[in-house]
Design a protein around this motif. Structure first.
Motif, PDB file in Angstrom:
ATOM      1  N   ILE A 137       0.864  -1.170   0.000  1.00  0.00           N
ATOM      2  CA  ILE A 137       0.000   0.000   0.000  1.00  0.00           C
ATOM      3  C   ILE A 137       0.904   1.225   0.000  1.00  0.00           C
ATOM      4  CG2 ILE A 137      -1.649   1.345   1.345  1.00  0.00           C
ATOM      5  CD1 ILE A 137      -2.984  -1.224   2.141  1.00  0.00           C
ATOM      6  N   SER A 138       0.653   2.134  -0.928  1.00  0.00           N
ATOM      7  CA  SER A 138       1.423   3.372  -1.014  1.00  0.00           C
ATOM      8  C   SER A 138       0.756   4.427  -0.157  1.00  0.00           C
ATOM      9  CB  SER A 138       1.498   3.866  -2.456  1.00  0.00           C
ATOM     10  OG  SER A 138       2.168   2.934  -3.263  1.00  0.00           O
ATOM     11  N   LYS A 139       1.573   5.154   0.595  1.00  0.00           N
ATOM     12  CA  LYS A 139       1.045   6.251   1.393  1.00  0.00           C
ATOM     13  C   LYS A 139       2.104   7.330   1.522  1.00  0.00           C
ATOM     14  CE  LYS A 139       2.006   4.021   5.830  1.00  0.00           C
ATOM     15  NZ  LYS A 139       1.460   3.652   7.116  1.00  0.00           N
ATOM     16  N   LYS A 140       1.654   8.505   1.886  1.00  0.00           N
ATOM     17  CA  LYS A 140       2.580   9.612   2.074  1.00  0.00           C
ATOM     18  C   LYS A 140       3.060   9.627   3.523  1.00  0.00           C
ATOM     19  CE  LYS A 140       0.699  12.493  -1.563  1.00  0.00           C
ATOM     20  NZ  LYS A 140       0.094  13.761  -1.928  1.00  0.00           N
ATOM     21  N   ASP A 141       4.377   9.823   3.683  1.00  0.00           N
ATOM     22  CA  ASP A 141       4.912   9.933   5.038  1.00  0.00           C
ATOM     23  C   ASP A 141       4.786  11.374   5.519  1.00  0.00           C
ATOM     24  OD1 ASP A 141       7.014  11.359   3.858  1.00  0.00           O
ATOM     25  OD2 ASP A 141       8.487   9.754   4.106  1.00  0.00           O
ATOM     26  N   ALA A 142       5.315  11.668   6.692  1.00  0.00           N
ATOM     27  CA  ALA A 142       5.187  12.995   7.289  1.00  0.00           C
ATOM     28  C   ALA A 142       5.812  14.094   6.428  1.00  0.00           C
ATOM     29  CB  ALA A 142       5.816  13.002   8.681  1.00  0.00           C
ATOM     30  N   ASP A 143       6.814  13.741   5.610  1.00  0.00           N
ATOM     31  CA  ASP A 143       7.471  14.720   4.748  1.00  0.00           C
ATOM     32  C   ASP A 143       6.819  14.822   3.365  1.00  0.00           C
ATOM     33  OD1 ASP A 143       9.397  15.290   6.727  1.00  0.00           O
ATOM     34  OD2 ASP A 143      10.608  13.567   6.082  1.00  0.00           O
ATOM     35  N   ASN A 196       6.617  12.340   1.212  1.00  0.00           N
ATOM     36  CA  ASN A 196       7.199  11.355   0.295  1.00  0.00           C
ATOM     37  C   ASN A 196       6.292  10.134   0.207  1.00  0.00           C
ATOM     38  OD1 ASN A 196       9.659  12.856  -0.061  1.00  0.00           O
ATOM     39  ND2 ASN A 196      10.243  12.175   1.985  1.00  0.00           N
ATOM     40  N   ILE A 197       6.220   9.545  -0.958  1.00  0.00           N
ATOM     41  CA  ILE A 197       5.421   8.338  -1.126  1.00  0.00           C
ATOM     42  C   ILE A 197       6.271   7.139  -0.745  1.00  0.00           C
ATOM     43  CG2 ILE A 197       4.199   6.880  -2.770  1.00  0.00           C
ATOM     44  CD1 ILE A 197       3.514   9.477  -4.303  1.00  0.00           C
ATOM     45  N   VAL A 198       5.771   6.352   0.198  1.00  0.00           N
ATOM     46  CA  VAL A 198       6.457   5.144   0.649  1.00  0.00           C
ATOM     47  C   VAL A 198       5.480   3.977   0.539  1.00  0.00           C
ATOM     48  CG1 VAL A 198       8.028   6.371   2.197  1.00  0.00           C
ATOM     49  CG2 VAL A 198       5.835   5.589   3.063  1.00  0.00           C
ATOM     50  N   GLN A 199       6.041   2.798   0.371  1.00  0.00           N
ATOM     51  CA  GLN A 199       5.197   1.612   0.301  1.00  0.00           C
ATOM     52  C   GLN A 199       5.340   0.805   1.577  1.00  0.00           C
ATOM     53  OE1 GLN A 199       6.206  -0.391  -3.391  1.00  0.00           O
ATOM     54  NE2 GLN A 199       4.460   0.591  -4.362  1.00  0.00           N
ATOM     55  N   THR A 200       4.218   0.290   2.035  1.00  0.00           N
ATOM     56  CA  THR A 200       4.172  -0.530   3.231  1.00  0.00           C
ATOM     57  C   THR A 200       3.627  -1.897   2.852  1.00  0.00           C
ATOM     58  OG1 THR A 200       3.720   1.423   4.592  1.00  0.00           O
ATOM     59  CG2 THR A 200       3.183  -0.704   5.554  1.00  0.00           C
ATOM     60  N   ASP A 201       4.308  -2.950   3.291  1.00  0.00           N
ATOM     61  CA  ASP A 201       3.791  -4.300   3.092  1.00  0.00           C
ATOM     62  C   ASP A 201       2.676  -4.550   4.097  1.00  0.00           C
ATOM     63  OD1 ASP A 201       5.495  -4.976   1.031  1.00  0.00           O
ATOM     64  OD2 ASP A 201       7.005  -5.850   2.362  1.00  0.00           O
ATOM     65  N   VAL A 202       1.560  -5.053   3.611  1.00  0.00           N
ATOM     66  CA  VAL A 202       0.416  -5.350   4.467  1.00  0.00           C
ATOM     67  C   VAL A 202       0.008  -6.800   4.210  1.00  0.00           C
ATOM     68  CG1 VAL A 202      -1.949  -4.734   5.072  1.00  0.00           C
ATOM     69  CG2 VAL A 202      -0.352  -2.947   4.371  1.00  0.00           C
ATOM     70  N   THR A 240      -0.162  -3.388  10.780  1.00  0.00           N
ATOM     71  CA  THR A 240       0.775  -2.659   9.938  1.00  0.00           C
ATOM     72  C   THR A 240       0.133  -1.398   9.392  1.00  0.00           C
ATOM     73  OG1 THR A 240       1.786  -4.738   9.281  1.00  0.00           O
ATOM     74  CG2 THR A 240       2.247  -2.840   7.889  1.00  0.00           C
ATOM     75  N   VAL A 241      -1.153  -1.491   9.084  1.00  0.00           N
ATOM     76  CA  VAL A 241      -1.889  -0.357   8.536  1.00  0.00           C
ATOM     77  C   VAL A 241      -3.207  -0.247   9.293  1.00  0.00           C
ATOM     78  CG1 VAL A 241      -3.053  -1.654   6.704  1.00  0.00           C
ATOM     79  CG2 VAL A 241      -2.597   0.756   6.388  1.00  0.00           C
ATOM     80  N   LYS A 242      -3.620   0.968   9.523  1.00  0.00           N
ATOM     81  CA  LYS A 242      -4.873   1.214  10.247  1.00  0.00           C
ATOM     82  C   LYS A 242      -5.840   1.950   9.338  1.00  0.00           C
ATOM     83  CE  LYS A 242      -2.465   1.207  14.563  1.00  0.00           C
ATOM     84  NZ  LYS A 242      -1.665   1.934  15.453  1.00  0.00           N
ATOM     85  N   ASP A 243      -7.098   1.959   9.736  1.00  0.00           N
ATOM     86  CA  ASP A 243      -8.114   2.613   8.908  1.00  0.00           C
ATOM     87  C   ASP A 243      -7.789   4.077   8.659  1.00  0.00           C
ATOM     88  OD1 ASP A 243      -8.604   3.328  11.563  1.00  0.00           O
ATOM     89  OD2 ASP A 243     -10.770   3.017  11.422  1.00  0.00           O
ATOM     90  N   ILE A 244      -7.252   4.769   9.642  1.00  0.00           N
ATOM     91  CA  ILE A 244      -6.927   6.191   9.481  1.00  0.00           C
ATOM     92  C   ILE A 244      -5.854   6.379   8.415  1.00  0.00           C
ATOM     93  CG2 ILE A 244      -5.212   6.349  11.336  1.00  0.00           C
ATOM     94  CD1 ILE A 244      -7.924   8.960  10.559  1.00  0.00           C
ATOM     95  N   ASP A 245      -4.905   5.433   8.313  1.00  0.00           N
ATOM     96  CA  ASP A 245      -3.876   5.493   7.263  1.00  0.00           C
ATOM     97  C   ASP A 245      -4.531   5.410   5.889  1.00  0.00           C
ATOM     98  OD1 ASP A 245      -1.790   5.442   9.176  1.00  0.00           O
ATOM     99  OD2 ASP A 245      -1.796   3.248   9.186  1.00  0.00           O
TER     100      ASP A 245
END
Length: 101
Positions: free
Chosen positions: A8-14, A16-22, A85-90
């Protein structure tokens, strides 16, 4: 139980687009949790989602989030993992269709 890991791709605090394995699992726990959250059967939603995609529309976003969370919860419970690893708010606020390079 069927298990699969997705990215899942998401934006970090800066920004930047980062991918997280879920890690996800499909089993009765997934179906029960999805119904508890969404109020509908998973098979009905899957049919709706397929029709939406065929019509080049986004499936119901809320139910899509519920399905991801239900499948992730089933995986973590089955494997004795305490933290998600990922929450609904993410998924509601930082997920993006863009992928990292």
């Amino acid at each position: 139980m069927t298990e699969k890991t997705i990215k899942i791709s998401k934006k970090d605090a800066d920004g930047n687009i980062v991918q997280t394995d879920v890690a996800l699992a499909y089993c009765y726990a997934t179906e029960i949790s999805f119904k508890d959250m969404s109020g509908c059967d998973i098979t009905d939603f899957m049919q709706e989602a397929i029709e939406s995609i065929q019509q080049q529309r986004m499936p119901d976003i809320k139910k899509t989030i519920y399905l991801i969370i239900a499948a992730h919860m089933a995986y973590t419970e089955a494997n004795g993992i305490k933290d998600l690893t990922v929450k609904d708010i993410d998924l509601m606020t930082t997920a993006t269709p863009a992928v990292s390079e």
